[in-house]
Design a protein around this motif. Sequence first.
Motif, PDB file in Angstrom:
ATOM      1  N   HIS A   1      -9.245 -12.888  -4.940  1.00 29.93           N
ATOM      2  CA  HIS A   1      -8.581 -11.620  -4.626  1.00 29.93           C
ATOM      3  C   HIS A   1      -7.781 -11.111  -5.823  1.00 29.93           C
ATOM      4  O   HIS A   1      -7.744  -9.895  -6.077  1.00 29.93           O
ATOM      5  CB  HIS A   1      -7.671 -11.791  -3.417  1.00 29.93           C
ATOM      6  CG  HIS A   1      -8.381 -12.246  -2.186  1.00 29.93           C
ATOM      7  ND1 HIS A   1      -9.543 -11.661  -1.743  1.00 29.93           N
ATOM      8  CD2 HIS A   1      -8.104 -13.254  -1.301  1.00 29.93           C
ATOM      9  CE1 HIS A   1      -9.954 -12.266  -0.640  1.00 29.93           C
ATOM     10  NE2 HIS A   1      -9.104 -13.238  -0.356  1.00 29.93           N
TER      11      HIS A   1
ATOM     12  N   THR B   1      -9.224  -3.667 -10.507  1.00 27.22           N
ATOM     13  CA  THR B   1      -8.792  -2.370  -9.983  1.00 27.22           C
ATOM     14  C   THR B   1      -7.726  -1.746 -10.868  1.00 27.22           C
ATOM     15  O   THR B   1      -7.741  -0.525 -11.122  1.00 27.22           O
ATOM     16  CB  THR B   1      -8.254  -2.535  -8.547  1.00 27.22           C
ATOM     17  OG1 THR B   1      -9.289  -3.069  -7.716  1.00 27.22           O
ATOM     18  CG2 THR B   1      -7.790  -1.211  -7.977  1.00 27.22           C
TER      19      THR B   1
ATOM     20  N   ARG C   1       0.843  -1.399  -9.991  1.00 23.17           N
ATOM     21  CA  ARG C   1       0.384  -0.016 -10.105  1.00 23.17           C
ATOM     22  C   ARG C   1       1.572   0.927  -9.999  1.00 23.17           C
ATOM     23  O   ARG C   1       1.520   2.069 -10.456  1.00 23.17           O
ATOM     24  CB  ARG C   1      -0.637   0.248  -8.995  1.00 23.17           C
ATOM     25  CG  ARG C   1      -1.270   1.613  -9.021  1.00 23.17           C
ATOM     26  CD  ARG C   1      -2.070   1.846 -10.291  1.00 23.17           C
ATOM     27  NE  ARG C   1      -2.666   3.162 -10.256  1.00 23.17           N
ATOM     28  CZ  ARG C   1      -1.987   4.295 -10.411  1.00 23.17           C
ATOM     29  NH1 ARG C   1      -0.676   4.266 -10.611  1.00 23.17           N
ATOM     30  NH2 ARG C   1      -2.605   5.456 -10.358  1.00 23.17           N
TER      31      ARG C   1
ATOM     32  N   ARG D   1       0.832  -1.208   0.000  1.00 23.74           N
ATOM     33  CA  ARG D   1       0.000   0.000   0.000  1.00 23.74           C
ATOM     34  C   ARG D   1       0.864   1.255   0.000  1.00 23.74           C
ATOM     35  O   ARG D   1       0.594   2.216  -0.735  1.00 23.74           O
ATOM     36  CB  ARG D   1      -0.930  -0.009   1.221  1.00 23.74           C
ATOM     37  CG  ARG D   1      -2.168  -0.868   1.043  1.00 23.74           C
ATOM     38  CD  ARG D   1      -3.198  -0.593   2.127  1.00 23.74           C
ATOM     39  NE  ARG D   1      -2.762  -1.092   3.422  1.00 23.74           N
ATOM     40  CZ  ARG D   1      -3.011  -2.316   3.870  1.00 23.74           C
ATOM     41  NH1 ARG D   1      -3.683  -3.175   3.114  1.00 23.74           N
ATOM     42  NH2 ARG D   1      -2.597  -2.698   5.061  1.00 23.74           N
TER      43      ARG D   1
ATOM     44  N   THR E   1       0.442  -8.118  -7.787  1.00 18.70           N
ATOM     45  CA  THR E   1      -0.387  -7.575  -8.865  1.00 18.70           C
ATOM     46  C   THR E   1      -0.798  -6.152  -8.510  1.00 18.70           C
ATOM     47  O   THR E   1      -0.768  -5.251  -9.353  1.00 18.70           O
ATOM     48  CB  THR E   1      -1.620  -8.465  -9.104  1.00 18.70           C
ATOM     49  OG1 THR E   1      -1.175  -9.777  -9.474  1.00 18.70           O
ATOM     50  CG2 THR E   1      -2.504  -7.902 -10.210  1.00 18.70           C
ATOM     51  N   LYS E   2      -1.136  -5.924  -7.248  1.00 24.82           N
ATOM     52  CA  LYS E   2      -1.426  -4.563  -6.791  1.00 24.82           C
ATOM     53  C   LYS E   2      -0.216  -3.656  -6.996  1.00 24.82           C
ATOM     54  O   LYS E   2      -0.342  -2.504  -7.440  1.00 24.82           O
ATOM     55  CB  LYS E   2      -1.828  -4.574  -5.315  1.00 24.82           C
ATOM     56  CG  LYS E   2      -2.155  -3.186  -4.746  1.00 24.82           C
ATOM     57  CD  LYS E   2      -2.268  -3.210  -3.233  1.00 24.82           C
ATOM     58  CE  LYS E   2      -3.554  -3.878  -2.779  1.00 24.82           C
ATOM     59  NZ  LYS E   2      -4.737  -3.043  -3.042  1.00 24.82           N
TER      60      LYS E   2
ATOM     61  N   ASN F   1     -10.014  -9.371  -8.248  1.00 26.87           N
ATOM     62  CA  ASN F   1     -10.334  -8.015  -7.812  1.00 26.87           C
ATOM     63  C   ASN F   1      -9.211  -7.038  -8.135  1.00 26.87           C
ATOM     64  O   ASN F   1      -9.462  -5.897  -8.545  1.00 26.87           O
ATOM     65  CB  ASN F   1     -10.622  -7.997  -6.304  1.00 26.87           C
ATOM     66  CG  ASN F   1     -11.884  -8.751  -5.939  1.00 26.87           C
ATOM     67  OD1 ASN F   1     -12.762  -8.947  -6.777  1.00 26.87           O
ATOM     68  ND2 ASN F   1     -11.977  -9.183  -4.694  1.00 26.87           N
ATOM     69  N   GLU F   2      -7.965  -7.480  -7.956  1.00 27.04           N
ATOM     70  CA  GLU F   2      -6.829  -6.600  -8.241  1.00 27.04           C
ATOM     71  C   GLU F   2      -6.723  -6.292  -9.737  1.00 27.04           C
ATOM     72  O   GLU F   2      -6.371  -5.173 -10.131  1.00 27.04           O
ATOM     73  CB  GLU F   2      -5.529  -7.223  -7.739  1.00 27.04           C
ATOM     74  CG  GLU F   2      -5.395  -7.272  -6.232  1.00 27.04           C
ATOM     75  CD  GLU F   2      -5.458  -5.905  -5.572  1.00 27.04           C
ATOM     76  OE1 GLU F   2      -5.205  -4.878  -6.253  1.00 27.04           O
ATOM     77  OE2 GLU F   2      -5.782  -5.857  -4.375  1.00 27.04           O
TER      78      GLU F   2
ATOM     79  N   VAL G   1      -1.138 -11.975  -5.366  1.00 29.99           N
ATOM     80  CA  VAL G   1      -2.156 -10.916  -5.340  1.00 29.99           C
ATOM     81  C   VAL G   1      -1.515  -9.574  -5.012  1.00 29.99           C
ATOM     82  O   VAL G   1      -1.741  -8.567  -5.694  1.00 29.99           O
ATOM     83  CB  VAL G   1      -3.244 -11.256  -4.304  1.00 29.99           C
ATOM     84  CG1 VAL G   1      -4.309 -10.164  -4.266  1.00 29.99           C
ATOM     85  CG2 VAL G   1      -3.876 -12.607  -4.611  1.00 29.99           C
TER      86      VAL G   1
END
Length: 319
Positions: free
Chosen positions: A226, A233, A68, A12, A64-65, A229-230, A61
């Motif tokens: 999950h 997004t 970004r 994050r 993958t976030k 979802n990523e 997961v």
Amino acid sequence: MINSRGMADLVRQYVACWTAQRPIYSGIWEDNDFGCENLQIFRNGYAVERLGHDELCDLSVLLTKSLRGQINRDHKILWSWCSFLTSQLRNGVPMFNDADWASAFLSLVNLSLAGWKDRPAGPAALAWEQQARSYVNHHAAATLNDKWVPAGPAAFAALEGTLRRKNSRYVSTDGNVRIGFRVTDSNQRPKTYTTGKKLNRIDDSLRLFDQIVASERGRPCTALRHLRNEISTLFTVATDPYDLIDSWRNELVHGQEYWQNRTPIILNLICLLVVDEIEPGAYDNSRNAIVHALGWQRSTMTASYRAPWEIFPPDLDRI
């Protein structure tokens, strides 16, 4: 066991740090340093070989976030570790003992990890590259610089092969349906495949695994939800992620678009499916032996030579 929460917090922070540099997810970004790379997971006391089965699934997961931000060292460690596992556990996992599939996956990971080492920044880079080209020809150098173009079709071939092997009770490696089945598509409509029919759709192959195979074995692949979802997004679309991946495959195969930034996502998905193929208890019970084998390998590895199967640790630059 390592708590995944700490890794999630780092991701994050990493994404937040990168937002100013990359407002939207587009193009291919790799190994840049804008002051965020200290937030990578494996620069903060974590070791991939110490993660349990569930944590390793979660890592696909989380990384993958973190796309970004960009492709970074964390991704390359994950990809090389998963390829390393296929050689270490080939006697216990039938899919890993499929030499054709394992070789294709290894080649894909090697291509994705290919790059220049210790390349200087600024004007010195030109002289450095001219010297390096005395050891590799023009075509190899050009491939290094454009590796994500050929990696696209290689990634989809590996993904399709992975799914056919995971779904082997229902479909053969050439795509012929062995046992008829029915899946529910993204519009909640049933879709039936009868014996002898060809299964050549990625979305339906993913649904076959997700809706039927995982259910029959009594062990869901929780991280797959999950990961879906990523993906949604990243691309800020309402399209079902399985349908989205299927559309990417068709765009690529039919020459409509030779995109690059989707390949790392497919690699993360393949890694999740690879780890999922190992029984969680078997993986956690094997980790000490795997770490021991890794230690022996590191003690015999030299800077000038690595055996073809010595994919881990990845041979990376500083970033």
